[in-house]
Design an enzyme around this catalytic site. Sequence first.
Site, PDB file in Angstrom:
ATOM      1  N   HIS A 258      -3.312  -9.539   3.258  1.00 23.23           N
ATOM      2  CA  HIS A 258      -4.742  -9.624   3.554  1.00 23.23           C
ATOM      3  C   HIS A 258      -4.984 -10.606   4.695  1.00 23.23           C
ATOM      4  O   HIS A 258      -4.453 -11.716   4.686  1.00 23.23           O
ATOM      5  CB  HIS A 258      -5.527 -10.108   2.330  1.00 23.23           C
ATOM      6  CG  HIS A 258      -5.730  -9.052   1.296  1.00 23.23           C
ATOM      7  ND1 HIS A 258      -6.058  -9.335  -0.008  1.00 23.23           N
ATOM      8  CD2 HIS A 258      -5.649  -7.698   1.366  1.00 23.23           C
ATOM      9  CE1 HIS A 258      -6.176  -8.210  -0.693  1.00 23.23           C
ATOM     10  NE2 HIS A 258      -5.931  -7.211   0.120  1.00 23.23           N
TER      11      HIS A 258
ATOM     12  N   TYR B 152      -9.696 -10.471  -6.961  1.00 23.18           N
ATOM     13  CA  TYR B 152      -8.783 -10.491  -8.097  1.00 23.18           C
ATOM     14  C   TYR B 152      -8.984 -11.715  -8.982  1.00 23.18           C
ATOM     15  O   TYR B 152      -8.598 -11.701 -10.148  1.00 23.18           O
ATOM     16  CB  TYR B 152      -7.333 -10.431  -7.597  1.00 23.18           C
ATOM     17  CG  TYR B 152      -7.025  -9.155  -6.868  1.00 23.18           C
ATOM     18  CD1 TYR B 152      -6.923  -7.946  -7.546  1.00 23.18           C
ATOM     19  CD2 TYR B 152      -6.864  -9.133  -5.486  1.00 23.18           C
ATOM     20  CE1 TYR B 152      -6.662  -6.762  -6.889  1.00 23.18           C
ATOM     21  CE2 TYR B 152      -6.603  -7.960  -4.805  1.00 23.18           C
ATOM     22  CZ  TYR B 152      -6.504  -6.776  -5.512  1.00 23.18           C
ATOM     23  OH  TYR B 152      -6.254  -5.605  -4.849  1.00 23.18           O
TER      24      TYR B 152
ATOM     25  N   LYS C 149      -1.579  -2.851   8.283  1.00 25.91           N
ATOM     26  CA  LYS C 149      -2.671  -2.374   9.123  1.00 25.91           C
ATOM     27  C   LYS C 149      -2.558  -2.989  10.514  1.00 25.91           C
ATOM     28  O   LYS C 149      -2.288  -4.175  10.662  1.00 25.91           O
ATOM     29  CB  LYS C 149      -4.018  -2.746   8.493  1.00 25.91           C
ATOM     30  CG  LYS C 149      -4.304  -1.978   7.193  1.00 25.91           C
ATOM     31  CD  LYS C 149      -5.675  -2.316   6.650  1.00 25.91           C
ATOM     32  CE  LYS C 149      -5.985  -1.492   5.402  1.00 25.91           C
ATOM     33  NZ  LYS C 149      -7.329  -1.813   4.853  1.00 25.91           N
TER      34      LYS C 149
ATOM     35  N   HIS D 149      -3.056   3.049  -5.759  1.00 23.52           N
ATOM     36  CA  HIS D 149      -3.530   1.715  -5.384  1.00 23.52           C
ATOM     37  C   HIS D 149      -3.677   0.810  -6.612  1.00 23.52           C
ATOM     38  O   HIS D 149      -3.700  -0.413  -6.484  1.00 23.52           O
ATOM     39  CB  HIS D 149      -4.864   1.834  -4.659  1.00 23.52           C
ATOM     40  CG  HIS D 149      -5.048   0.831  -3.568  1.00 23.52           C
ATOM     41  ND1 HIS D 149      -4.237   0.784  -2.443  1.00 23.52           N
ATOM     42  CD2 HIS D 149      -5.937  -0.190  -3.423  1.00 23.52           C
ATOM     43  CE1 HIS D 149      -4.632  -0.203  -1.658  1.00 23.52           C
ATOM     44  NE2 HIS D 149      -5.644  -0.808  -2.231  1.00 23.52           N
TER      45      HIS D 149
ATOM     46  N   ARG E  25      -1.021  -1.710  -6.857  1.00 27.67           N
ATOM     47  CA  ARG E  25      -1.253  -2.864  -5.979  1.00 27.67           C
ATOM     48  C   ARG E  25      -2.226  -3.841  -6.648  1.00 27.67           C
ATOM     49  O   ARG E  25      -2.000  -5.051  -6.641  1.00 27.67           O
ATOM     50  CB  ARG E  25      -1.807  -2.371  -4.639  1.00 27.67           C
ATOM     51  CG  ARG E  25      -2.142  -3.465  -3.628  1.00 27.67           C
ATOM     52  CD  ARG E  25      -2.469  -2.795  -2.289  1.00 27.67           C
ATOM     53  NE  ARG E  25      -3.140  -3.660  -1.333  1.00 27.67           N
ATOM     54  CZ  ARG E  25      -2.521  -4.496  -0.498  1.00 27.67           C
ATOM     55  NH1 ARG E  25      -1.208  -4.604  -0.533  1.00 27.67           N
ATOM     56  NH2 ARG E  25      -3.209  -5.216   0.363  1.00 27.67           N
TER      57      ARG E  25
ATOM     58  N   ARG F 268       0.847  -1.183   0.000  1.00 28.35           N
ATOM     59  CA  ARG F 268       0.000   0.000   0.000  1.00 28.35           C
ATOM     60  C   ARG F 268       0.891   1.244   0.000  1.00 28.35           C
ATOM     61  O   ARG F 268       2.031   1.206   0.452  1.00 28.35           O
ATOM     62  CB  ARG F 268      -0.904   0.020   1.232  1.00 28.35           C
ATOM     63  CG  ARG F 268      -1.796  -1.202   1.382  1.00 28.35           C
ATOM     64  CD  ARG F 268      -2.532  -1.184   2.716  1.00 28.35           C
ATOM     65  NE  ARG F 268      -3.401  -2.343   2.873  1.00 28.35           N
ATOM     66  CZ  ARG F 268      -3.038  -3.497   3.420  1.00 28.35           C
ATOM     67  NH1 ARG F 268      -1.793  -3.639   3.878  1.00 28.35           N
ATOM     68  NH2 ARG F 268      -3.889  -4.500   3.523  1.00 28.35           N
TER      69      ARG F 268
END
Length: 292
Positions: A264, A273, A169, A238, A241, A145
Site C-alpha cells: 500500500h 484492517y 500497481k 481478494h 488478501r 493481489r
Amino acid sequence: MENLERYLEYLEYQKHYSTYTVDSYRMDLEEFFTYLEEEAISYLDLEYSDVRLYLMYLKDTRKLKASSIDRHLSTLRGFYEYLEKEKKTKVNVFSFIKGPKKDKILPHYFEYNEIEELFSVNDMSKPLEVRNQLILELLYATGIRVSELVNIKLSDINKEERKIRIYGKGSKERYALYGDYAADVLDIYLTKVYPSLHKHGDYLILNSHGNKITPRGVAYLLDEMIKKTSIHKNISPHMLRHTFATHLLNEGCDILSVQELLGHESLSSTQVYTHVSKERLKEVYESCFPRR
C-alpha cells in the site's frame, strides 16, 4: 473512438497499469459513451449538469452502490484530465464533482477455522489440485493481489530466502515473504507438477493447458474449492488478501509492517484492517471478561 483508445494506450504503456485495470477503465468509459450517445450529448462539450444527471443515472437506474459510482467518477475524472492535458477540451468538468458519500464497509475475511477447512480440500495426489493448493498457500502466505499472483515468474522466486519479487500497481517492485507450508507445496509443484504442465514461458501458475492462468481462472478455481467446504460466504480471491492482513494484525503485527507487505502506498488503505481487528478484540472481550 480515437481519444478513448489513445487514453487506454497511455494508461498501459506510460502509466504501466495492468491489463485488468485497463480493461476496467475501458468498461466504465464505454458505458459512459453509450449513455452520452443515447442522450445525444457530445463528450467534448460536457456541462456540470450533464455529469450530475449521469451520476443520478448510475444511482437510480443502474442501482450502483456509492463505491461503484465513485469508481466510475474516478475513471472519468482521469480521462478528462488526459483530454485537458492533450488540449482536446478546455475544462475538466469532473474536477468540480465530488463522489457520493461511501458507506464504511469492512473487508470480508476468513476465520481461522474456515482457513483450515479451505486448505484441507485439495487432494495432493492429483497434479492440478497441487497447483490449486499452491494458489491458496501463496495468496494467504503473502497477501499479494490475484493480478500479482498470475504474473509471478520462476525467476522472481528466491527459494533460499523464501521471498518473491512482486510487481505491483504501476510496476512498483516489492518482495513478498512466505513460510513453511507454502514452501513445501511450492517444492512439490515445481518437482512433480510443473515439468509436465509447462509448455512455454516462465510463469509459475499455469492452467490445465500449460499456459499462464488468468485472474478469472483463479477466481473460478477458488469457487470450486469453496464448494467442497461448509463455508457459506460471498467470496473472492481478494478475501485471502484481506485475511492475510487481518490475521497479522490480530496476532500483533504492527500496521506499518502490514502496509509494507501489502504494497500500500498510503497508510489509510491499510487502516481499514484495524477496524476489523477492533471488532475482533471486542468479541474476545465480551466473550471472556467475567464482569460485563
